[in-house]
Design an enzyme around this catalytic site. Structure first.
Site: not given
Ligand SMILES: Cc1cc2nc3c(=O)[nH]c(=O)nc-3n(C[C@H](O)[C@H](O)[C@H](O)COP(=O)(O)OP(=O)(O)OC[C@H]3O[C@@H](n4cnc5c(N)ncnc54)[C@H](O)[C@@H]3O)c2cc1C
Length: 549
Positions: A218, A488, A526
């Site tokens: 998007v 994070h 986390h």
């Molecule tokens: C390597 C790693 C290890 C982690 N380990 C832990 C852990 O052990 N414990 C814990 O509690 N948390 C952990 N986290 C953090 C946790 O996974 C995140 O805080 C959480 O997933 C955030 O959720 P969200 O919905 O904010 O975003 P996300 O889950 O990141 O989702 C955002 C989505 O939007 C999509 N997106 C972005 N821009 C666009 C666009 N322009 N158009 C369409 N789609 C788009 C992305 O591709 C993504 O799929 C970790 C994160 C990572 C990356």
């Protein structure tokens, strides 16, 4: 087609909210648009030893801008790029954090749905937790939680580790449970896994009945043009990076704290000066979009074993490591969370940052024992099995950074600046955490220090290693050279500033944000647990808002 809801990003938050909305009313037309692919059945991400995680096809592979306090290093900041978002590549740590943070959040926005008591029902709803404590834990939720205790993993140094933490003043928590509102102490390490298998949000919150577009980026949110009767723009749809426009009655940004801020700005919602740099017409002036950005810093050090042949390290020939349960997750006995004991030192650091002596009775970092540091002592290290690792995670950074634009094109990654360790407080807190770890691993006070650990391995570029004699300057230099991200990102569309307590973007109709961008305070954990609970509550709010019309 006019969609009832269009989700931008199909990560953790969008999976939960779209699943719940469909559950409430299966006739709703819901579209989830995700930039990455579908990893729901991809075995290459399912197990702790998977190699397709950080740096693989489902990682955005972001890097920060040069971090001034970290020798100008560009720090790797992986983020999930797939349906399920971060849950496709994350470590699965299931860590609720401190009641205090959520209460601060509720107070700050004057809406106690966001306090600990307000979020607790959703935290319980999400989990299937092995701890028997119905006041604090759920057993029927879609997310299976495993602990070290519930999976019968008795690591070789468990007793010595416990004794050593206690010897340096850290107490065992009731029920060994750091997920019951007070994490300060020694707790079990919980993970959102089922016998080691990854739990992807879009599997646990199935999207049957929701239309999903993957590998679709998007570019911005479409806004109505103001009319004489209404100056406030309304979100009417989204524009994809390929130019296609899709119309919706309500748009929900769930693209994560980096991309949600970018999308708001590309849509003309953000700090006017920032938008003008790239000739983006300012539709709604929102000075706080992209501000307040935070991440937790992580520092790892390796410690040499006195007797590697005892088989303490995972890569040693000890047959224990071949038992299946030892492959289920992070090889660590405990998750240890600490506050600051040297309050005078903390006050002095605050004074340096804020220019005046803080009042210990009222200052938010001093008036109560806050969560500052996390410690994870792990049985992994160098491949030769001679070392083990300890991680230090600074959970309450006072440094604030930003996400700013690099261009007006969604394909250009924005400038990501967590601004790690730009405050004296952050440096002081890291130093105190490191000194505690040095004591725990190498002092005469502890079983580990006396019998198990020979000393710290050291780091490239340093002739010294960590010892109980290490100076502040040495610790600072090591941390500046080695601090990494805990992955994070949060806070770039903070509740109270950018969105209201119903997650509506201020100044725009029919546009909400649901992801870690909305956290208005530092979550000292986390982020998964807080994000799942936020998304659960968001679904209730969105559904009831629209039902009551
Ligand atoms: C390597 C790693 C290890 C982690 N380990 C832990 C852990 O052990 N414990 C814990 O509690 N948390 C952990 N986290 C953090 C946790 O996974 C995140 O805080 C959480 O997933 C955030 O959720 P969200 O919905 O904010 O975003 P996300 O889950 O990141 O989702 C955002 C989505 O939007 C999509 N997106 C972005 N821009 C666009 C666009 N322009 N158009 C369409 N789609 C788009 C992305 O591709 C993504 O799929 C970790 C994160 C990572 C990356």
């Amino acid at each position: 087609m006019l969609w009832d809801y269009i989700f931008v990003g199909g990560g953790l938050s969008a999976s939960v909210v779209s699943n719940r909305l469909h559950h409430f009313n299966s006739s709703l037309k819901i579209l989830v648009i995700e930039a990455g692919g579908n990893a729901n059945n991809d075995e290459s991400v399912m197990w702790p030893n998977s190699t397709n995680l950080i740096g693989g096809e489902y990682d955005w592979k972001y890097k920060t801008v040069p971090q001034v306090a970290l020798n100008n290093r560009n720090v790797d900041l992986p983020c999930g790029k797939a349906l399920g978002g971060g849950t496709v590549i994350n470590s699965g740590g299931w860590i609720r954090g401190d009641k205090y943070d959520f209460d601060l959040w509720g107070d700050l926005v004057d809406d106690h749905r966001w306090s600990y008591a307000g979020l607790l029902p959703y935290m319980k709803l999400s989990e299937d937790c092995p701890v028997d404590n119905p006041k604090e834990h759920g057993k029927d939720g879609p997310l299976p939680i495993q602990g070290i205790i519930s999976t019968h993993r008795e690591f070789p140094l468990r007793n010595q580790t416990l004794e050593s933490w206690e010897a340096v003043g850290v107490q065992l928590l009731p029920n060994v449970d750091g997920n019951a509102g007070n994490p300060l102490g020694i707790g079990d390490l919980f993970e959102n896994k089922l016998k080691g298998r990854r739990e992807i949000a879009s599997n646990n919150f199935p999207l049957g009945g929701v239309t999903v577009l993957t590998k679709t980026m998007v570019a911005k949110v479409l806004l109505s043009t103001p009319t004489a009767s209404s100056q406030e723009p309304e979100a009417t749809g989204v524009k994809l990076a390929n130019g296609t426009e899709i119309q919706g009655k309500e748009i929900i940004l769930s693209a994560g704290a980096i991309r949600t801020a970018q999308l708001l700005m590309l849509s003309g919602i953000g700090p006017a000066d920032e938008l003008k740099k790239f000739n983006i017409p300012v539709r709604v002036s929102q000075p706080d979009v992209g501000k307040n950005f935070q991440d937790h810093g992580l520092f790892a050090s390796l410690w040499t074993l006195k007797n590697p042949s005892a088989g303490y390290a995972v890569t040693s020939p000890n047959p224990l490591w071949n038992l299946p349960q030892y492959g289920y997750g992070t090889p660590a006995d405990f998750l240890v969370t600490t506050s600051i004991t040297d309050k005078a030192g903390l006050a002095a650091a605050i004074e340096k940052d804020e220019g005046k002596k803080p009042d210990p009775k009222t200052h938010p970092l001093l008036k109560t024992n806050r969560t500052f540091n996390e410690h994870v002592f792990m049985y992994t290290g160098t491949p030769d099995g001679t070392t083990v690792t300890i991680m230090l995670i600074n959970l309450l950074p006072t440094s604030k950074g930003s996400v700013t634009l690099n261009s007006s094109d969604i394909n250009d990654v924005p400038n990501i600046n967590p601004n790690y360790h730009s405050t004296e407080v952050d440096k002081f807190v890291a130093r105190e955490g490191m000194r505690l770890q040095i004591d725990f691993l190498s002092s005469n006070k502890t079983a580990l220090g006396r019998d198990i650990i020979a000393g710290e391995l050291g780091a490239t570029g340093f002739t010294e290693t960590f010892t109980t004699e290490s100076t502040d300057a040495y610790i600072d230099a090591r941390i500046a050279a080695g601090l990494a991200s805990t992955f994070h990102p949060m806070g770039t569309a903070a509740m109270g500033k950018v969105v209201d307590t119903n997650l509506r973007v201020k100044g725009v109709k029919k546009l909400r944000v649901v992801d870690t961008s909305v956290f208005p305070v530092t979550i000292t954990a986390h982020l998964q647990v807080a994000t799942y609970a936020t998304a659960y509550q968001a679904a209730d709010i969105i559904y009831s808002d629209n039902c009551s019309k």
